[in-house]
Design an enzyme around this catalytic site. Structure first.
Site, mmCIF file in Angstrom:
data_model
loop_
_atom_site.group_PDB
_atom_site.id
_atom_site.type_symbol
_atom_site.label_atom_id
_atom_site.label_comp_id
_atom_site.label_asym_id
_atom_site.label_seq_id
_atom_site.Cartn_x
_atom_site.Cartn_y
_atom_site.Cartn_z
ATOM 1 C CG HIS A 14 40.379 32.049 29.207
ATOM 2 N ND1 HIS A 14 40.300 33.191 28.449
ATOM 3 C CD2 HIS A 14 41.582 31.499 28.909
ATOM 4 C CE1 HIS A 14 41.390 33.325 27.716
ATOM 5 N NE2 HIS A 14 42.202 32.304 27.981
ATOM 6 C CG HIS A 16 45.212 28.396 27.031
ATOM 7 N ND1 HIS A 16 45.052 28.806 25.724
ATOM 8 C CD2 HIS A 16 44.971 29.479 27.809
ATOM 9 C CE1 HIS A 16 44.746 30.108 25.722
ATOM 10 N NE2 HIS A 16 44.687 30.529 26.965
ATOM 11 C CG ASN A 42 45.671 29.449 22.158
ATOM 12 O OD1 ASN A 42 45.099 28.598 22.834
ATOM 13 N ND2 ASN A 42 46.622 30.227 22.645
ATOM 14 C CE LYS A 100 40.339 34.724 23.469
ATOM 15 N NZ LYS A 100 41.334 33.959 24.198
ATOM 16 C CG HIS A 137 43.864 38.284 23.801
ATOM 17 N ND1 HIS A 137 44.568 37.378 24.556
ATOM 18 C CD2 HIS A 137 44.582 39.429 23.834
ATOM 19 C CE1 HIS A 137 45.676 37.953 25.017
ATOM 20 N NE2 HIS A 137 45.706 39.197 24.582
ATOM 21 C CG HIS A 175 42.836 36.980 29.526
ATOM 22 N ND1 HIS A 175 42.768 38.055 28.687
ATOM 23 C CD2 HIS A 175 43.187 35.924 28.760
ATOM 24 C CE1 HIS A 175 43.051 37.654 27.465
ATOM 25 N NE2 HIS A 175 43.310 36.381 27.481
ATOM 26 C CG LEU A 220 51.045 38.345 26.495
ATOM 27 C CD1 LEU A 220 51.350 37.951 25.062
ATOM 28 C CD2 LEU A 220 51.278 39.845 26.703
ATOM 29 C CG ASP A 248 44.792 32.976 30.321
ATOM 30 O OD1 ASP A 248 44.728 32.121 29.421
ATOM 31 O OD2 ASP A 248 45.474 34.007 30.235
ATOM 32 C CG HIS A 252 53.810 28.133 27.503
ATOM 33 N ND1 HIS A 252 53.666 28.014 26.142
ATOM 34 C CD2 HIS A 252 52.966 29.125 27.874
ATOM 35 C CE1 HIS A 252 52.776 28.902 25.701
ATOM 36 N NE2 HIS A 252 52.323 29.588 26.741
ATOM 37 C CB ALA A 264 52.693 35.068 27.152
HETATM 38 C C1 NCD Z 1 47.934 32.067 26.499
HETATM 39 C C2 NCD Z 1 48.591 30.835 25.890
HETATM 40 O O1 NCD Z 1 49.725 30.501 26.273
HETATM 41 O O2 NCD Z 1 47.975 30.183 25.045
HETATM 42 N N1 NCD Z 1 48.948 32.835 27.147
HETATM 43 C C3 NCD Z 1 48.761 33.746 28.117
HETATM 44 O O3 NCD Z 1 49.740 34.382 28.517
HETATM 45 N N2 NCD Z 1 47.589 33.970 28.638
HETATM 46 C C4 NCD Z 1 47.209 32.826 25.453
HETATM 47 C C5 NCD Z 1 46.258 33.848 25.978
HETATM 48 O O4 NCD Z 1 45.253 33.531 26.614
HETATM 49 O O5 NCD Z 1 46.501 35.037 25.756
HETATM 50 ZN ZN ZN Z 2 44.173 32.359 27.550
#
Ligand code: NCD
Ligand code: ZN
Length: 345
Positions: A14, A16, A42, A100, A137, A175, A220, A248, A252, A264
């Site tokens: 998992h 991003h 996402n 997802k 999620h 997560h 999150l 996860d 950002h 988040a």
């Molecule tokens: C994730 C994101 O920033 O895309 N943020 C997070 O807090 N985990 C989205 C997610 O996995 O919930």
């Molecule tokens: Zn995530």
């Protein structure tokens, strides 16, 4: 005392990777240690069709540095309009590995997610038939449900009824952050697994909120109280094949985290293996790290474990940067709050 550990090369189930300048900056951080990763869809706009996933896969591959080998495993973002035929075609063509499910509004860029779970029943039935797993999620979004309870309520109200009505569907609770989720996964023999992040094994909600608010620990599902963290550590270090690593890692840029309404996400790709070795050593469970990071995930997904190995060594504190640079601004790396003595060599 063990000071060296050689394990099969790990995968991240998992992650991003984002797009554009951030994709360029963070892809090497994942590819350095991980052979494969389940890449979350996402983006803005989200990755909803097989064509979107194929194009995103190409952009990821273009960001993998020369000399690193990395295989992105693509996911589709389920919406109420997802076409089961497209999902079937993308899966059988090998373009996507999983899909997802985001409840609408549950997390970053989830506005196109699902409000009425009945609307996606046909696509979930197709996925069950073709053996394509659903990553979920697991949080409700109802305004009246306390944010710390949203995972537990999701299990009762949404996940359990859904799994009961489509029993062949393979589900990964992404997560997990609560003892409730760990217990739920444990109470099911088959077709249910869970990813656990690096940071949820290390921080509880106090780390985020005591002595000042620490936006880089905000993610999150939000970190819960210590009893829940302990349940996650127990599950991850137990060797139980239903639990595996999904960092996860969710970058950002600092400007989006250090603000009046911060995003988040915790970015942990760079130092995850050091953090995990710290956690597993503390539990006297270094011998279970390979199961968690390198064996259980592929087994759940029906894929072979990696043939390559990595070696992790204990020595003087590993030097990690506080931030990595990206063309969109700096991204702060997860701070485990302890010296990391293990590093991948
Ligand atoms: C994730 C994101 O920033 O895309 N943020 C997070 O807090 N985990 C989205 C997610 O996995 O919930
Ligand atoms: Zn995530």
């Amino acid at each position: 005392m063990t000071n060296t550990l050689t394990i099969r090369r790990p995968d991240d189930w998992h992650v991003h990777l984002r797009d554009g300048a951030v994709l360029k900056a963070v892809t090497p951080e994942t590819a350095r240690h991980f052979a494969r990763a389940i890449v979350m869809p996402n983006l803005v706009p989200p990755v909803v069709t097989g064509d979107d996933a194929a194009a995103y896969r190409d952009r990821i591959m273009a960001a993998v540095p020369e000399g690193m080998s990395f295989e992105p495993l693509m996911t589709l973002y389920l919406t109420e309009d997802t076409d089961p035929k497209d999902v079937r075609a993308a899966h059988s063509a090998g373009i996507v590995t999983a899909a997802k499910l985001y409840p609408a509004g549950a997390t970053t860029n989830s506005a196109s997610g699902v409000r009425d779970f009945e609307k996606i029943r046909p696509v979930l039935e197709t996925m069950a038939e073709i053996g394509m797993p659903m990553c979920v999620h697991g949080e409700v979004t109802d305004a009246e449900i306390d944010i710390f309870d949203r995972e537990a309520v999701f299990i009762d109200r949404v996940l359990d009824p859904l799994r009961t009505s489509i029993p062949q569907l393979r589900v990964i609770m992404e997560h997990v952050t609560t003892k409730d989720a760990v217990d739920y996964v444990r109470s099911n023999e088959e077709r249910l697994g869970a990813t656990i992040t690096t940071h949820h094994l290390i921080i509880n909600r106090n780390h985020m909120l005591v002595g000042g608010i620490r936006p880089h620990y905000y993610c999150l599902p939000v970190a819960k109280r210590e009893t829940h963290r302990l349940a996650l550590v127990e599950a991850a270090t137990s060797g139980d094949a239903r639990f595996f690593l999904g960092t996860d890692s969710a970058p950002h840029v600092d400007a989006a985290k250090e603000t009046g309404c911060g995003c988040a996400g915790v970015f942990s790709a760079t130092n995850t293996m050091s953090c995990l070795a710290y956690v597993f050593e503390k539990e006297g469970a270094l011998d279970k790290l390979e199961a968690f990071a390198s064996l259980n995930g592929p087994a759940f997904y029906g894929l072979p474990a990696n043939e390559e190995t990595i070696t992790i060594e204990k020595g003087p504190a590993a030097a990690y940067p506080d931030k990595i640079a990206s063309g969109s601004g700096p991204i702060t790396l997860f701070d485990p709050g302890v010296e990391l003595e293990w590093r991948v060599v």
